[in-house]
Scaffold this motif. Structure first.
Motif, PDB file in Angstrom:
ATOM      1  N   GLY A  22      16.193 -33.142 -35.750  1.00 39.71           N
ATOM      2  CA  GLY A  22      17.595 -32.685 -36.546  1.00 39.71           C
ATOM      3  C   GLY A  22      18.664 -31.926 -36.119  1.00 39.71           C
ATOM      4  O   GLY A  22      19.428 -31.765 -36.879  1.00 39.71           O
ATOM      5  N   TRP A  23      18.705 -31.917 -34.929  1.00 43.12           N
ATOM      6  CA  TRP A  23      19.749 -30.974 -34.043  1.00 43.12           C
ATOM      7  C   TRP A  23      20.885 -32.188 -34.104  1.00 43.12           C
ATOM      8  O   TRP A  23      20.860 -33.353 -33.760  1.00 43.12           O
ATOM      9  N   GLY A  24      22.151 -31.633 -34.520  1.00 40.91           N
ATOM     10  CA  GLY A  24      23.365 -32.334 -34.438  1.00 40.91           C
ATOM     11  C   GLY A  24      24.464 -31.769 -33.918  1.00 40.91           C
ATOM     12  O   GLY A  24      24.591 -30.504 -33.499  1.00 40.91           O
ATOM     13  N   ALA A  25      25.430 -32.742 -33.395  1.00 37.36           N
ATOM     14  CA  ALA A  25      26.540 -32.032 -32.660  1.00 37.36           C
ATOM     15  C   ALA A  25      27.568 -31.335 -33.772  1.00 37.36           C
ATOM     16  O   ALA A  25      27.641 -31.892 -34.765  1.00 37.36           O
ATOM     17  N   ASP A  30      31.661 -27.721 -28.312  1.00 44.41           N
ATOM     18  CA  ASP A  30      30.244 -28.244 -27.514  1.00 44.41           C
ATOM     19  C   ASP A  30      29.176 -27.138 -27.997  1.00 44.41           C
ATOM     20  O   ASP A  30      28.782 -26.567 -27.407  1.00 44.41           O
ATOM     21  N   ALA A  31      28.501 -27.814 -28.934  1.00 46.77           N
ATOM     22  CA  ALA A  31      27.461 -26.947 -29.649  1.00 46.77           C
ATOM     23  C   ALA A  31      26.568 -27.926 -30.445  1.00 46.77           C
ATOM     24  O   ALA A  31      27.055 -29.085 -30.927  1.00 46.77           O
ATOM     25  N   ILE A  32      25.346 -27.609 -30.732  1.00 47.63           N
ATOM     26  CA  ILE A  32      24.451 -28.198 -31.575  1.00 47.63           C
ATOM     27  C   ILE A  32      24.060 -27.348 -32.927  1.00 47.63           C
ATOM     28  O   ILE A  32      24.033 -25.892 -32.693  1.00 47.63           O
ATOM     29  N   VAL A  73      21.461 -22.828 -38.075  1.00 45.64           N
ATOM     30  CA  VAL A  73      21.561 -22.109 -36.678  1.00 45.64           C
ATOM     31  C   VAL A  73      22.632 -23.064 -35.786  1.00 45.64           C
ATOM     32  O   VAL A  73      22.473 -24.212 -35.912  1.00 45.64           O
ATOM     33  N   THR A  74      23.372 -22.333 -35.200  1.00 42.92           N
ATOM     34  CA  THR A  74      24.286 -23.054 -34.077  1.00 42.92           C
ATOM     35  C   THR A  74      23.934 -22.622 -32.640  1.00 42.92           C
ATOM     36  O   THR A  74      23.888 -21.372 -32.425  1.00 42.92           O
ATOM     37  N   LEU A  75      23.890 -23.429 -31.970  1.00 44.67           N
ATOM     38  CA  LEU A  75      23.676 -22.921 -30.286  1.00 44.67           C
ATOM     39  C   LEU A  75      24.729 -23.380 -29.475  1.00 44.67           C
ATOM     40  O   LEU A  75      24.922 -24.628 -29.462  1.00 44.67           O
ATOM     41  N   THR A  76      25.309 -22.566 -28.579  1.00 44.46           N
ATOM     42  CA  THR A  76      26.240 -23.028 -27.643  1.00 44.46           C
ATOM     43  C   THR A  76      26.114 -21.543 -26.596  1.00 44.46           C
ATOM     44  O   THR A  76      25.689 -20.426 -27.099  1.00 44.46           O
ATOM     45  N   THR A  77      26.512 -21.799 -25.590  1.00 45.37           N
ATOM     46  CA  THR A  77      26.627 -20.654 -24.491  1.00 45.37           C
ATOM     47  C   THR A  77      28.138 -20.046 -24.624  1.00 45.37           C
ATOM     48  O   THR A  77      28.989 -20.852 -23.925  1.00 45.37           O
ATOM     49  N   HIS A  78      28.343 -19.286 -25.073  1.00 48.85           N
ATOM     50  CA  HIS A  78      29.664 -18.456 -25.021  1.00 48.85           C
ATOM     51  C   HIS A  78      30.276 -18.099 -23.765  1.00 48.85           C
ATOM     52  O   HIS A  78      31.413 -18.167 -23.534  1.00 48.85           O
ATOM     53  N   GLY A  82      30.194 -23.699 -24.091  1.00 54.42           N
ATOM     54  CA  GLY A  82      29.263 -25.078 -24.179  1.00 54.42           C
ATOM     55  C   GLY A  82      27.994 -24.824 -23.945  1.00 54.42           C
ATOM     56  O   GLY A  82      27.330 -23.975 -23.763  1.00 54.42           O
ATOM     57  N   LEU A  83      27.421 -26.169 -24.068  1.00 57.11           N
ATOM     58  CA  LEU A  83      25.893 -26.178 -24.096  1.00 57.11           C
ATOM     59  C   LEU A  83      25.488 -26.115 -22.534  1.00 57.11           C
ATOM     60  O   LEU A  83      26.110 -26.663 -21.725  1.00 57.11           O
TER      61      LEU A  83
END
Length: 122
Positions: A22-25, A30-32, A73-78, A82-83
């Motif tokens: 279920g994770w999507g772009a 550049d995040a999921i 939830v959104t994940l990215t490395t600030h 990006g991911l």
């Protein structure tokens, strides 16, 4: 030193499996992103509490939003824009912690919590 962005090989290896859960772009980033729907507020808050402890141990914190039973939830490395492997690790851990929560797979659709659904009489 900030973590390194995922290379194409790492993306190809990890992102399809996360997509199946279920994770999507996220468009334009550049995040999921993933949206869980729990049975109630207590379950949603419990998930967030567990996730917060894991995030703190990883020193990697999600962007998230909670409305009643919904956790978005959104994940990215600030640090690097990006991911990274940190995002993959946190996503996988969150998936395990979420248990039987429903997942809203179509992120283009409006996200409604139980309160909104009940108010409509649905």
């Amino acid at each position: 030193m900030p973590p390194e962005l995922l290379n194409e090989e790492a993306r190809a290896a990890a992102l399809p499996a996360l997509g199946e859960t279920g994770w999507g772009a996220v468009e334009g980033r550049d995040a999921i992103r993933k949206v869980w729907k729990f049975r109630n507020f207590v379950e949603a808050w419990g998930f967030m509490t567990q996730a917060a402890i894991v995030a703190e141990k990883l020193n990697h914190h999600p962007e998230w939003r909670n409305v009643y039973n919904v956790v978005d939830v959104t994940l990215t490395t600030h640090d690097c824009g990006g991911l990274t492997d940190l995002d993959l690790k946190l996503a996988q851990r969150m998936d395990r912690m979420a248990g039987e929560a429903a997942v809203q797979r179509d992120l283009a659709q409006p996200i409604e919590c139980l309160c909104q659904i009940r108010a409509r009489g649905a």
